[in-house]
Write an enzyme that holds these catalytic residues in place. Structure first.
Site, mmCIF file in Angstrom:
data_model
loop_
_atom_site.group_PDB
_atom_site.id
_atom_site.type_symbol
_atom_site.label_atom_id
_atom_site.label_comp_id
_atom_site.label_asym_id
_atom_site.label_seq_id
_atom_site.Cartn_x
_atom_site.Cartn_y
_atom_site.Cartn_z
ATOM 1 N N LEU A 292 8.213 8.169 -9.042
ATOM 2 C CA LEU A 292 6.870 8.499 -8.549
ATOM 3 C C LEU A 292 5.824 8.499 -9.672
ATOM 4 O O LEU A 292 4.731 7.955 -9.485
ATOM 5 C CB LEU A 292 6.886 9.821 -7.767
ATOM 6 C CG LEU A 292 7.720 9.813 -6.476
ATOM 7 C CD1 LEU A 292 7.580 11.143 -5.727
ATOM 8 C CD2 LEU A 292 7.315 8.669 -5.539
ATOM 9 N N ARG B 66 17.514 4.540 -13.967
ATOM 10 C CA ARG B 66 16.319 5.374 -13.798
ATOM 11 C C ARG B 66 16.706 6.833 -13.605
ATOM 12 O O ARG B 66 17.629 7.132 -12.849
ATOM 13 C CB ARG B 66 15.505 4.911 -12.588
ATOM 14 C CG ARG B 66 14.338 5.845 -12.296
ATOM 15 C CD ARG B 66 13.424 5.344 -11.214
ATOM 16 N NE ARG B 66 13.955 5.403 -9.869
ATOM 17 C CZ ARG B 66 14.086 6.524 -9.155
ATOM 18 N NH1 ARG B 66 13.764 7.695 -9.665
ATOM 19 N NH2 ARG B 66 14.563 6.479 -7.924
ATOM 20 N N HIS C 213 22.406 5.669 -5.535
ATOM 21 C CA HIS C 213 22.166 7.113 -5.513
ATOM 22 C C HIS C 213 23.431 7.811 -5.057
ATOM 23 O O HIS C 213 24.042 7.405 -4.066
ATOM 24 C CB HIS C 213 21.004 7.438 -4.577
ATOM 25 C CG HIS C 213 20.461 8.821 -4.761
ATOM 26 N ND1 HIS C 213 21.153 9.942 -4.386
ATOM 27 C CD2 HIS C 213 19.291 9.259 -5.303
ATOM 28 C CE1 HIS C 213 20.427 11.013 -4.680
ATOM 29 N NE2 HIS C 213 19.301 10.625 -5.235
ATOM 30 N N GLN D 10 20.284 0.840 -9.016
ATOM 31 C CA GLN D 10 20.735 2.229 -8.957
ATOM 32 C C GLN D 10 21.357 2.549 -7.603
ATOM 33 O O GLN D 10 20.766 2.278 -6.564
ATOM 34 C CB GLN D 10 19.564 3.178 -9.191
ATOM 35 C CG GLN D 10 19.980 4.638 -9.137
ATOM 36 C CD GLN D 10 18.924 5.546 -9.740
ATOM 37 O OE1 GLN D 10 17.990 5.953 -9.049
ATOM 38 N NE2 GLN D 10 19.043 5.836 -11.022
ATOM 39 N N ALA E 264 0.825 -1.212 0.000
ATOM 40 C CA ALA E 264 0.000 0.000 0.000
ATOM 41 C C ALA E 264 0.854 1.255 0.000
ATOM 42 O O ALA E 264 0.568 2.223 0.684
ATOM 43 C CB ALA E 264 -0.971 -0.012 1.179
ATOM 44 N N GLY E 265 1.928 1.235 -0.787
ATOM 45 C CA GLY E 265 2.659 2.469 -1.077
ATOM 46 C C GLY E 265 1.983 3.160 -2.255
ATOM 47 O O GLY E 265 0.811 2.895 -2.560
ATOM 48 N N LEU F 59 18.818 9.239 2.497
ATOM 49 C CA LEU F 59 18.903 9.909 1.201
ATOM 50 C C LEU F 59 18.935 11.427 1.329
ATOM 51 O O LEU F 59 18.149 12.017 2.062
ATOM 52 C CB LEU F 59 17.685 9.512 0.361
ATOM 53 C CG LEU F 59 17.521 10.202 -0.989
ATOM 54 C CD1 LEU F 59 18.592 9.737 -1.956
ATOM 55 C CD2 LEU F 59 16.142 9.927 -1.555
#
Lengths: 289, 612
Positions: B390, B384, B238, B236, B14-15, B248
């Protein structure tokens, strides 16, 4: 079950009345666990490393030696920058894998790990051990039912959050070109702090009124309502929202003790928001006189 | 007594993607339910900071967004998915705004957009540096409004899939879930479809921006049920995570003008020629490798990290657009971003690969969908772009939700399963056999029975005995030790820089972890909120997923996007313009390939040299 009981650790080893192989197994496991825990805790105290003593609340309705709430001691090797959550994870992964607490993001955004640390509500992941007096006492959030160890039942909290109609009311996109609604920067700024709520429940747990009146919406839910009441994009719903808030267990219950504001890990000015809603409610009612 | 809950559409997780899927299914008239091992607002979408790419304004259009995305993917994206993302993102963003999401605003009251790495137009919409938090809460609000059923703290541990020999013939009838609060194991029958939206797999690595709950559950369950995992080697890293925790620091800091310095105070992205045009705003893989190269060549701070400086942006702008970054740097690194540069280093952030789907989120198993980070449509290919995760959640969440609810979205252009041009890998030099261990009684296989009426019931029974076996053992190896061993070898050998011998070592270590997992035990005897058991089950998923990443990394002998190989320093388009697939094959994994789909609406995307 309240967290206010402060039973010392008990080491009763009565053979349980075994009813099934599963029960027998569980009983056997918990004896082994208790012995391991004690041995490891003793081993930890005899080393020279700098350790921090955690006193952690334990309770499990299903496990015999945890049915009586107690505090367990964990000596955790201290490292610079270590948080309460880091220490709990270390204790669980090293000493006792049955130590139970909610946590997920580790960065103060999921709101899972609000706990009662040294007598106040804090997020374990953003509380540095270096800011706390030792021993560090870790308990579940007060005024909520304890499920197990540091895990509390959040259902009532969620119910209150849902009770203020926490959503934009309009259903469909308007016909025609794709276009956003306009919102002034000032208005976005006005609701900004209220939108930061992560539903951790620290505020509601700290509130004396909420503790005494289970139906009181509580600071988190009222703040959620503030976020919508003050949003100019749904200004036409403001009266409806104020009617929800001025009910018997709404904003007027708040006695401006500021405990919610003090504990909020996202620095939301909860008490101010509640006061502002009281003023708005008065203004709305004056209009009809 | 077996409880079976029944809904038209069951969404697992449920994200952002899961919530959007449930809302879309509901709008289509279906009875949708969300089953999540957390509570929806605890999902890791909430940690997303930077923004949502959408071509909203004059001067920008979806073709440009698609072009940037395809270039960023290093031409491993599939055009129908990439174009779908770019085409649907504007409407999805406007929809979020109408649901009340508090976007940052311009003077005229319109939604703000900012520049992000690899974008030819400043098209990243945002809400401060906490965009994901607002997106998650806004959609959860809409779920509450619609009265969609949420089973929170129910951990889905198995898919109820038929066991036809060919995975493409299988059907998904529902899922099995474990109620964390009570220990009950129940079935969930889906009459329309099951949508996997389980998010990331970052727990395969120790230094990750992902939550501890990001254990690749959906990937692992689909894999064991026979669904191919695609392009798993593309992870990926970051470039800006805090060194001590992996928290992050958003790309938005660089988007707003933040600068990277090495220990000698040099702006290395330019001075050492890593990206002489875009500098700090080159693609993430480029910046991550640049930082590690600086550290490896002795120009790092404490041989560990570099500095990200945003002080010159001024307090007003920082507080207006990046306030959350100040809190994160203060709370998790003890640094005041207004006064000092912030220490940063690369950290695992995102999985480009995942469960193979078409551009509607459908897998090769009838009735099974996957969306969001756990899926691979493929939008992101080899890398990405920031701000593209998003929109993927909402675009593909909405599509899969509608499709599962019975909407006709037309024929998909992307094929799934072993259809079309399949090329088998049979020459891979493996140091150990991957896949199931022989004596592993804790090995969970996805296959269930073929009798249509009892697939869910049979899966519940299978899961009960698996849990019973895990609980039964009184002594053995702790899951936390096994997970740590997997994380360590992945961090050492299947990280930003990869070498053949290292990847082989990782496969050996993963094999060892599998063998140790045969002796894993759950110390906590309780049925109440047994996180010891939950994490033990998650650890099995971590092992399966890690193995597929390492297998893909060993197979792909080229350098493309985020996948860098010491022995293979160029992109080999003649040989490698194709996706890697790993299938579980009932315990003896297979590797195979299919070409990427570069044919888009306006013609073919021509692979070009990717320079920034």
């Amino acid at each position: 079950m309240s967290t206010q009981e402060q039973e010392p650790a008990t080491q009763e080893q009565e053979p349980p009345e075994t009813e099934s192989p599963g029960d027998r197994r569980r009983a056997e496991k918990q004896r082994r666990l208790a012995a391991d825990r004690q041995a490891e805790a003793e081993a930890a105290t005899t080393t020279d490393e700098e350790t921090v003593l955690l006193k952690v609340f334990r309770y499990d309705p299903e496990v015999e030696d945890k049915q009586e709430p107690r505090f367990d001691d964990f000596h955790v090797p201290y490292e610079d920058g270590m948080t309460v959550l880091d220490a709990l994870i270390y204790a669980r992964d090293t000493f006792d894998s049955s130590l139970t607490f909610r946590h997920s993001c580790r960065q103060a955004i999921c709101g899972s790990d609000a706990l009662f640390v040294n007598g106040s509500q804090r997020l374990a992941c953003k509380t540095q051990l270096s800011d706390l007096d030792a021993p560090v006492r870790v308990e579940p959030l007060p005024h909520q039912d304890v499920v197990k160890d540091l895990v509390v039942d959040m259902e009532h909290f969620y119910d209150q959050m849902h009770a203020v109609e926490p959503y934009f009311q309009s259903d469909d996109l308007p016909e025609g070109d794709l276009e956003e609604q306009r919102q002034s920067r000032e208005n976005r700024e006005k609701v900004k702090m209220s939108t930061r709520c992560i539903w951790c429940g620290a505020c509601t747990s700290s509130c004396n009124i909420a503790a005494g009146d289970n139906q009181y919406l509580g600071p988190a839910a009222i703040n959620k309502a503030y976020r919508f009441t003050m949003d100019e994009r749904e200004a036409d719903k403001k009266e409806h929202r104020l009617r929800i808030l001025e009910q018997e267990h709404g904003v007027w219950r708040c006695q401006t003790q500021f405990s919610c504001t003090e504990v909020c890990p996202k620095d939301i000015p909860l008490t101010e928001h509640i006061q502002e809603l009281k003023r708005e409610a008065v203004k709305k009612n004056l209009k009809f006189w | 007594m077996t409880t079976i809950y029944e809904h038209d559409v069951i969404v697992v997780g449920a994200g952002g993607a899961g919530l959007r899927a449930a809302i879309a299914a509901h709008e289509e008239g279906a009875d949708a339910a969300l089953v999540t091992k957390l509570h929806p607002v605890r999902s890791h979408t909430g940690a997303a900071e930077g923004g949502i790419n959408a071509a909203l304004r004059d001067g920008d259009d979806w073709e440009l967004h698609a072009y940037d995305t395809m270039k960023g993917s290093d031409y491993l994206g599939d055009a129908p998915a990439v174009e779908g993302l770019a085409q649907d993102a504007p409407e999805e963003v406007i929809q979020l705004e109408h649901w009340g999401m508090p976007f940052s605003r311009e003077e005229d009251g319109r939604v703000s957009q900012r520049p992000f790495g690899g974008l030819s137009f400043p098209r990243t919409t945002y809400a401060g540096a906490e965009t994901g938090h607002h997106m998650l809460h806004t959609m959860y609000e809409q779920v509450v409004k619609r009265g969609i059923t949420v089973y929170d703290e129910w951990f889905v541990t198995r898919l109820a899939v038929t066991d036809d020999a060919d995975p493409s013939e299988r059907e998904c009838h529902g899922v099995v879930a474990y109620d964390v609060a009570t220990g009950e194991i129940a079935g969930f029958r889906a009459t329309g479809g099951v949508v996997l939206a389980t998010g990331g797999l970052g727990q395969v690595y120790e230094h990750t921006t992902n939550a501890v709950s990001c254990t690749g559950d959906g990937n692992a369950m689909a894999y064991r049920a026979g669904v191919p995992l695609e392009d798993m080697e593309f992870i990926q890293f970051h470039p800006t995570t805090l060194p001590s925790t992996g928290v992050l620091i958003s790309e938005a800091v660089r988007g707003e003008g933040g600068i990277l310095y090495n220990a000698d105070g040099e702006r290395f992205m330019f001075e050492y020629g890593y990206a002489t045009n875009k500098g700090e705003l080159a693609s993430r893989d480029v910046v991550s490798r640049a930082e590690l190269t600086e550290v490896n060549e002795g120009r790092g701070v404490h041989d560990d990290y570099v500095y990200l400086d945003m002080r010159h942006l001024g307090e007003d702008r920082i507080v207006d657009r990046l306030e959350n970054i100040l809190h994160l740097a203060e709370d998790f690194e003890g640094v005041d971003g207004l006064e000092e540069p912030m220490p940063v280093k690369p950290g695992q952030h995102y999985a480009m690969g995942g469960v193979e789907t078409d551009e509607y989120g459908a897998t090769c198993v009838e009735g099974l969908y996957a969306v969001g980070e756990c899926a691979c449509a493929s939008v992101h290919g080899g890398n990405r772009l920031g701000g593209n995760a998003l929109p993927e959640l909402i675009v593909f969440g909405a599509r899969a939700g509608r499709h599962a609810a019975g909407a006709d979205l037309g024929d998909a252009l992307i094929g799934t399963g072993r259809s079309g041009e399949v090329e088998e890998e049979d020459g891979l030099d493996l140091p150990v056999e991957p896949g199931a261990t022989t004596g592993g009684d804790a090995v969970a296989d996805g296959g269930a029975v073929t009798e249509a009426g009892s697939v869910v019931e049979a899966a519940v029974e299978a899961e009960r005995s698996r849990v019973e076996r895990l609980m039964e053992r009184d002594d053995g190896v702790k899951h936390s030790e096994i997970r740590a061993a997997v994380q360590e070898t992945m961090g050492n050998h299947v990280n930003v820089f990869r070498e053949e011998e290292g990847i082989k070592q990782a496969l050996r270590d993963i094999r060892k972890a599998r063998e140790r997992y045969e002796d894993v035990y759950v110390a906590d005897p309780s049925r109440t909120f047994n996180t010891d058991l939950v994490q033990t089950i998650e650890t099995r998923n971590v092992i399966d997923v890690a193995e597929t990443i390492a297998l893909g990394a060993l197979a792909r002998t080229e350098f493309r996007g985020a996948h860098w190989r010491a022995e293979h320093q160029e992109r080999k388009d003649d040989e490698w313009l194709k996706h890697t697939f790993v299938t579980w094959n009932d315990g003896t994994p297979d590797l195979w390939y299919k070409p990427s789909v570069l044919e888009g609406e306006g013609g073919e995307y021509e692979p070009k040299v990717r320079s920034y």
